[in-house]
Design a protein around this motif. Sequence first.
Motif, mmCIF file in Angstrom:
data_model
loop_
_atom_site.group_PDB
_atom_site.id
_atom_site.type_symbol
_atom_site.label_atom_id
_atom_site.label_comp_id
_atom_site.label_asym_id
_atom_site.label_seq_id
_atom_site.Cartn_x
_atom_site.Cartn_y
_atom_site.Cartn_z
ATOM 1 N N TRP A 96 0.835 -1.210 0.000
ATOM 2 C CA TRP A 96 0.000 0.000 0.000
ATOM 3 C C TRP A 96 0.869 1.259 0.000
ATOM 4 C CZ3 TRP A 96 -3.001 -2.394 4.615
ATOM 5 C CH2 TRP A 96 -3.857 -3.392 4.148
ATOM 6 N N GLN A 97 1.970 1.237 0.767
ATOM 7 C CA GLN A 97 2.858 2.393 0.822
ATOM 8 C C GLN A 97 3.490 2.653 -0.541
ATOM 9 O OE1 GLN A 97 5.980 2.014 3.690
ATOM 10 N NE2 GLN A 97 6.586 4.146 3.525
ATOM 11 N N LYS A 98 3.850 1.583 -1.244
ATOM 12 C CA LYS A 98 4.428 1.735 -2.584
ATOM 13 C C LYS A 98 3.406 2.341 -3.538
ATOM 14 C CE LYS A 98 7.140 -0.947 -5.884
ATOM 15 N NZ LYS A 98 7.646 -2.279 -6.226
ATOM 16 N N ALA A 99 2.148 1.930 -3.429
ATOM 17 C CA ALA A 99 1.094 2.492 -4.279
ATOM 18 C C ALA A 99 0.893 3.974 -3.973
ATOM 19 C CB ALA A 99 -0.208 1.725 -4.079
ATOM 20 N N ASP A 100 0.926 4.341 -2.682
ATOM 21 C CA ASP A 100 0.790 5.750 -2.300
ATOM 22 C C ASP A 100 1.960 6.581 -2.836
ATOM 23 O OD1 ASP A 100 -1.569 5.244 -1.006
ATOM 24 O OD2 ASP A 100 -0.683 5.142 1.000
ATOM 25 N N ASP A 101 3.161 6.006 -2.773
ATOM 26 C CA ASP A 101 4.333 6.714 -3.298
ATOM 27 C C ASP A 101 4.196 6.970 -4.792
ATOM 28 O OD1 ASP A 101 5.432 6.716 -0.785
ATOM 29 O OD2 ASP A 101 6.807 5.044 -1.162
ATOM 30 N N LYS A 102 3.688 5.977 -5.524
ATOM 31 C CA LYS A 102 3.487 6.159 -6.969
ATOM 32 C C LYS A 102 2.461 7.258 -7.231
ATOM 33 C CE LYS A 102 4.593 1.558 -8.733
ATOM 34 N NZ LYS A 102 4.058 0.354 -9.375
ATOM 35 N N GLU A 103 1.392 7.265 -6.436
ATOM 36 C CA GLU A 103 0.348 8.275 -6.619
ATOM 37 C C GLU A 103 0.904 9.680 -6.333
ATOM 38 O OE1 GLU A 103 -4.148 9.171 -4.926
ATOM 39 O OE2 GLU A 103 -3.260 7.175 -4.703
ATOM 40 N N ARG A 104 1.694 9.813 -5.263
ATOM 41 C CA ARG A 104 2.308 11.109 -4.960
ATOM 42 C C ARG A 104 3.276 11.534 -6.064
ATOM 43 N NH1 ARG A 104 2.003 9.411 0.422
ATOM 44 N NH2 ARG A 104 4.033 8.378 0.337
ATOM 45 N N ALA A 105 4.039 10.594 -6.602
ATOM 46 C CA ALA A 105 4.981 10.908 -7.683
ATOM 47 C C ALA A 105 4.234 11.379 -8.928
ATOM 48 C CB ALA A 105 5.836 9.687 -8.005
#
Length: 118
Positions: A96-105
């Motif tokens: 989930w954290q990786k998905a959030d990081d992609k969304e922020r990027a």
Amino acid sequence: MPRRHAVPLGQDEQLAVGRHDGAGSKPKISGEAPTGKVSKLEKIRLRQKVQPKEMVIQPKPTTLPGHTVIVPAEKVAAVQVRSQNSKNHAGKRQKWQKADDKERANARSFKQAQQALD
């Protein structure tokens, strides 16, 4: 090459049906003590068959020398299940954290592109 002789079986001895240990080896008799090296498959079967009834947790010798605590198998199993669930949840949390990081990027790159147009 040594010659083989037929050995009569007793009333209570039976031949082990199934695979033999290799070419030229005699079949094992049930109840006979295992001799020689144990194969990998036999080790796995022994490990699966022999499950400890109760696990013993021993404290460090400096705290309580000669004192052992016997924990019931149910509690040990509950701790192991809880530990496995915790590991599974940690893996999900990383995903989930990786998905959030992609969304922020993506949002950051979109904002930079919009500012470059202005």
